[in-house]
Scaffold this active site. Structure first.
Site, PDB file in Angstrom:
ATOM      1  N   LEU A 128       0.816  -1.226   0.000  1.00 14.79           N
ATOM      2  CA  LEU A 128       0.000   0.000   0.000  1.00 14.79           C
ATOM      3  C   LEU A 128       0.846   1.270   0.000  1.00 14.79           C
ATOM      4  O   LEU A 128       0.471   2.271   0.590  1.00 14.79           O
ATOM      5  CB  LEU A 128      -0.955  -0.032   1.199  1.00 14.79           C
TER       6      LEU A 128
ATOM      7  N   ALA B 191       9.687  -4.369  -6.985  1.00 12.48           N
ATOM      8  CA  ALA B 191      10.115  -5.476  -7.835  1.00 12.48           C
ATOM      9  C   ALA B 191      11.289  -6.183  -7.177  1.00 12.48           C
ATOM     10  O   ALA B 191      12.063  -5.575  -6.442  1.00 12.48           O
ATOM     11  CB  ALA B 191      10.515  -4.946  -9.206  1.00 12.48           C
TER      12      ALA B 191
ATOM     13  N   ASN C 226       6.935  -3.378 -11.285  1.00  9.70           N
ATOM     14  CA  ASN C 226       7.797  -3.270 -12.466  1.00  9.70           C
ATOM     15  C   ASN C 226       8.775  -4.424 -12.505  1.00  9.70           C
ATOM     16  O   ASN C 226       9.987  -4.228 -12.568  1.00  9.70           O
ATOM     17  CB  ASN C 226       8.579  -1.958 -12.388  1.00  9.70           C
TER      18      ASN C 226
ATOM     19  N   SER D  33       1.381   1.230 -16.140  1.00 11.99           N
ATOM     20  CA  SER D  33       2.082   2.492 -16.374  1.00 11.99           C
ATOM     21  C   SER D  33       1.151   3.662 -16.140  1.00 11.99           C
ATOM     22  O   SER D  33      -0.040   3.587 -16.427  1.00 11.99           O
ATOM     23  CB  SER D  33       2.608   2.560 -17.808  1.00 11.99           C
TER      24      SER D  33
ATOM     25  N   LYS E   5       5.601  -3.973 -20.988  1.00 14.44           N
ATOM     26  CA  LYS E   5       5.785  -2.796 -20.121  1.00 14.44           C
ATOM     27  C   LYS E   5       7.238  -2.308 -20.195  1.00 14.44           C
ATOM     28  O   LYS E   5       7.499  -1.097 -20.247  1.00 14.44           O
ATOM     29  CB  LYS E   5       5.408  -3.141 -18.674  1.00 14.44           C
TER      30      LYS E   5
ATOM     31  N   HIS F 226       7.696  -0.516 -23.388  1.00 15.78           N
ATOM     32  CA  HIS F 226       7.062   0.801 -23.204  1.00 15.78           C
ATOM     33  C   HIS F 226       8.056   1.761 -22.541  1.00 15.78           C
ATOM     34  O   HIS F 226       8.243   2.892 -22.980  1.00 15.78           O
ATOM     35  CB  HIS F 226       5.792   0.664 -22.354  1.00 15.78           C
ATOM     36  N   ASN F 227       8.703   1.299 -21.495  1.00 23.10           N
ATOM     37  CA  ASN F 227       9.648   2.170 -20.788  1.00 23.10           C
ATOM     38  C   ASN F 227      10.858   2.504 -21.650  1.00 23.10           C
ATOM     39  O   ASN F 227      11.375   3.620 -21.590  1.00 23.10           O
ATOM     40  CB  ASN F 227      10.096   1.525 -19.476  1.00 23.10           C
TER      41      ASN F 227
ATOM     42  N   GLU G 229       9.809   5.101 -23.868  1.00 22.97           N
ATOM     43  CA  GLU G 229       9.697   6.327 -23.062  1.00 22.97           C
ATOM     44  C   GLU G 229      11.077   7.002 -22.910  1.00 22.97           C
ATOM     45  O   GLU G 229      11.203   8.221 -23.050  1.00 22.97           O
ATOM     46  CB  GLU G 229       9.106   5.948 -21.703  1.00 22.97           C
TER      47      GLU G 229
ATOM     48  N   LYS H  57      15.924   4.150 -13.165  1.00 17.95           N
ATOM     49  CA  LYS H  57      15.663   3.044 -12.247  1.00 17.95           C
ATOM     50  C   LYS H  57      16.003   1.695 -12.863  1.00 17.95           C
ATOM     51  O   LYS H  57      15.997   0.691 -12.178  1.00 17.95           O
ATOM     52  CB  LYS H  57      14.188   3.056 -11.822  1.00 17.95           C
TER      53      LYS H  57
ATOM     54  N   HIS I  78      36.880 -16.667 -40.856  1.00 17.93           N
ATOM     55  CA  HIS I  78      35.478 -16.861 -40.486  1.00 17.93           C
ATOM     56  C   HIS I  78      34.577 -17.130 -41.693  1.00 17.93           C
ATOM     57  O   HIS I  78      33.399 -17.345 -41.530  1.00 17.93           O
ATOM     58  CB  HIS I  78      34.972 -15.637 -39.707  1.00 17.93           C
TER      59      HIS I  78
HETATM   60  P1  ATR Z   1       5.582   2.631  -4.846  1.00 18.36           P
HETATM   61  O1  ATR Z   1       4.241   2.041  -4.907  1.00 18.36           O
HETATM   62  O2  ATR Z   1       5.585   3.914  -4.085  1.00 18.36           O
HETATM   63  O3  ATR Z   1       6.270   2.716  -6.179  1.00 18.36           O
HETATM   64  P2  ATR Z   1       7.484   0.478  -4.162  1.00 18.36           P
HETATM   65  O4  ATR Z   1       8.814   0.942  -3.709  1.00 18.36           O
HETATM   66  O5  ATR Z   1       7.331  -0.123  -5.504  1.00 18.36           O
HETATM   67  O6  ATR Z   1       6.467   1.677  -3.912  1.00 18.36           O
HETATM   68  O7  ATR Z   1       6.922  -0.596  -3.128  1.00 18.36           O
HETATM   69  C1  ATR Z   1       6.890  -0.354  -1.779  1.00 18.36           C
HETATM   70  C2  ATR Z   1       5.988  -1.379  -1.148  1.00 18.36           C
HETATM   71  O8  ATR Z   1       6.640  -2.656  -1.163  1.00 18.36           O
HETATM   72  C3  ATR Z   1       5.661  -1.044   0.284  1.00 18.36           C
HETATM   73  O9  ATR Z   1       4.301  -1.278   0.497  1.00 18.36           O
HETATM   74  C4  ATR Z   1       6.533  -2.033   1.057  1.00 18.36           C
HETATM   75  O10 ATR Z   1       6.006  -2.432   2.298  1.00 18.36           O
HETATM   76  P3  ATR Z   1       6.380  -1.616   3.649  1.00 18.36           P
HETATM   77  O11 ATR Z   1       5.690  -0.339   3.536  1.00 18.36           O
HETATM   78  O12 ATR Z   1       5.806  -2.432   4.732  1.00 18.36           O
HETATM   79  O13 ATR Z   1       7.847  -1.516   3.696  1.00 18.36           O
HETATM   80  C5  ATR Z   1       6.492  -3.217   0.149  1.00 18.36           C
HETATM   81  N1  ATR Z   1       7.539  -4.187   0.434  1.00 18.36           N
HETATM   82  C6  ATR Z   1       8.874  -4.026   0.274  1.00 18.36           C
HETATM   83  N2  ATR Z   1       9.526  -5.157   0.633  1.00 18.36           N
HETATM   84  C7  ATR Z   1       8.585  -6.045   1.035  1.00 18.36           C
HETATM   85  C8  ATR Z   1       8.618  -7.389   1.510  1.00 18.36           C
HETATM   86  N3  ATR Z   1       9.772  -8.067   1.628  1.00 18.36           N
HETATM   87  N4  ATR Z   1       7.449  -7.973   1.823  1.00 18.36           N
HETATM   88  C9  ATR Z   1       6.275  -7.302   1.681  1.00 18.36           C
HETATM   89  N5  ATR Z   1       6.188  -6.057   1.246  1.00 18.36           N
HETATM   90  C10 ATR Z   1       7.310  -5.417   0.905  1.00 18.36           C
END
Ligand code: ATR
Length: 472
Positions: A12, A77, A103, A129, A183, A186-187, A190, A261, A454
């Site tokens: 979240l 990811a 991603n 995206s 995806k 796409h990037n 981009e 990234k 070759h």
């Molecule tokens: P955004 O949505 O802002 O791009 P992200 O960096 O892609 O964010 O993902 C972050 C989410 O991955 C967070 O919800 C994070 O959970 P916490 O808020 O509890 O840290 C979650 N996340 C990262 N590592 C995790 C893991 N090992 N298990 C479960 N959730 C994880």
């Protein structure tokens, strides 16, 4: 059963929270879970109207979902995706559906698809995206993986996706990692799109010596023509943003060291691995590395010669600006041709049948490369679904012919003025290479046979028959 939730969102942070809200805004009953409780609490406070069911443990979360369960992971990811899957797995049952909306790199998605299918779990890699705004109001969504799950999740994903002319920017992509691969491409496109616009900026600023107000109004004008799209629109807006901490434009106070990234880099690697020429996409990635090396460039300013040839004076720059628009448009066509060639490579390498026209349609809204131009690409693939290269389509051939003189003049002008425009110049070289009756590859073959025996084929003998010469 009625109090069970129909869709689960796990993770979240910004993207996950907004996607959950998007689902709720469309009337779906959504359960949410995050590894730590703070993000869950923050989401509940931000969107009390959403009626989320919030759960603290994977067991409670999975148990609150109607079967077959539909869970979308919106976590970082990499290892986080595997950690979440491992956490949910003990409570899942055969037929349940896990979607990875992050991603993820497509080989990871291929692996997860296979591992989970062995346990009866249907896995989808779902490219999304549109950033945080798209996640909330309608992203472009690229789902791939276990196709049997598609009819069950389509009503959700197609409803929350961006809609253009009544068509959702979400459609089935293909097996296994196809969604995340598309995806990724796409990037990559981009990256190329952004680099081309940045090179145009460099040419206007350093070549033609136009001021910010003039450059901003050029981008604004271009956004009303063939180059119209989200990136052009935000670029025009950037030229209106004053520095909140002082005088002048914020843009002039931003360090010219671009970040990345990694998805552009993946696209470049995929191009190398599948032997697909995608120089404009690769140049965009390389140029970010080069520009990010502020120290190297600082030393280069003192060490390297660089007097360029002056371009027309400001008052006479209209023709050069028109040439630049031609160059930008033609180079953009070349960049997209390379991106779609990378999609074709996936069909060849991984046996993922892809519908190119439909992919162009689902990039028309929600995502960063959304642009009017994608309608023309869709039309090209409607005319010929097996089109060998986008450049060969009759519409694009006409556009290239009309813009080629400006493309050449602008590339030459940039080189003469000493303005680095690798993506524009490389796109022109790609174009000319695609139309070379006789490339210089004969010399490469001679050299290879000279030093390494070759062997080479002859123009006057059937393909496949090879020869070696005694060069000494
Ligand atoms: P955004 O949505 O802002 O791009 P992200 O960096 O892609 O964010 O993902 C972050 C989410 O991955 C967070 O919800 C994070 O959970 P916490 O808020 O509890 O840290 C979650 N996340 C990262 N590592 C995790 C893991 N090992 N298990 C479960 N959730 C994880």
């Amino acid at each position: 059963m009625n109090d069970l939730y129909e869709f689960g969102v796990a993770g979240l942070a910004v993207m996950g929270g907004n996607l959950a809200r998007n689902l709720a805004n469309h009337g779906f009953r959504v359960a949410v879970w995050n590894r730590g409780w703070e993000k869950t609490e923050a989401l509940l406070a931000r969107a009390p109207e959403a009626g989320f069911g919030a759960f603290r443990t994977p067991q409670e979360f999975v148990g609150a979902l109607a079967r077959p369960r539909k869970i979308i992971l919106m976590v970082q990811a990499g290892a986080a995706v595997d950690a979440c899957i491992a956490g949910f797995l003990p409570y899942l049952e055969p037929g349940d559906i896990i979607m990875d909306g992050g991603n993820s790199h497509y080989p990871d998605t291929v692996r997860r698809c296979r591992e989970l299918s062995e346990r009866g779990i249907r896995f989808l890699g779902v490219g999304i995206s549109g950033g945080e705004e798209g996640a909330l109001n309608g992203p472009s969504i690229m789902p791939g993986g276990d196709e049997s799950a598609w009819p069950e999740v389509a009503p959700y994903l197609q409803t929350i996706a961006a809609q253009v002319d009544g068509v959702p920017c979400c459609d089935w992509i293909g097996p296994e990692g196809a969604g995340h691969y598309v995806k990724m491409v796409h990037n990559g496109i981009e990256y190329a799109d952004m680099e081309l616009i940045a090179e145009a900026y460099a040419f206007l600023r350093d070549g033609l010596k136009l001021d910010n107000r003039e450059i901003g109004s050029i981008f604004e004008r271009w956004n009303g023509g063939v180059l119209a799209g989200y990136l052009m629109e935000i670029t025009a807006k950037i030229f209106r943003k004053a520095d909140p901490e002082g005088e002048g434009l914020l843009l002039d106070r931003i360090l010219d060291a671009p970040g990345q990234k990694g998805t552009g880099r993946w696209t470049g690697v995929a191009a190398l691995e599948t032997a697909t020429p995608a120089p404009t996409i690769a140049d965009a990635v390389f140029q970010r590395f080069l520009n990010a090396d502020v120290e190297l460039r600082r030393r280069g300013v003192d060490l390297l010669p660089g007097e360029g040839v002056a371009l027309p004076r400001k008052e006479e720059s209209a023709a050069a600006v028109a040439d630049l628009e031609s160059a930008l448009y033609a180079a953009k066509i070349c960049a997209y041709a390379q991106g779609f060639a990378l999609l074709k490579a996936a069909e060849r390498e991984f046996r993922w049948p892809l519908n190119y026209g439909s992919i162009a349609l689902l990039w028309r809204g929600g995502c960063i490369i959304r642009a009017r131009f994608l309608n023309d690409i869709n039309a090209a693939y409607q005319r010929d679904p097996e089109l060998e290269n986008l450049l060969f389509d009759e519409f694009f051939r006409g556009e290239l012919a009309a813009n080629l003189p400006g493309f050449r003049r602008c590339t030459a002008a940039g080189a003469l003025a000493g303005v680095a425009m690798p993506a524009i110049a490389g796109a022109l070289a790609y174009f000319d290479s695609c139309r070379a009756r006789r490339s210089a590859g004969n010399l490469i073959q001679a050299q290879r046979d000279f030093f390494g025996a070759h062997r080479f084929e002859r123009v006057d003998r059937p393909r496949g028959e090879t020869f070696h010469a005694d060069w000494m």
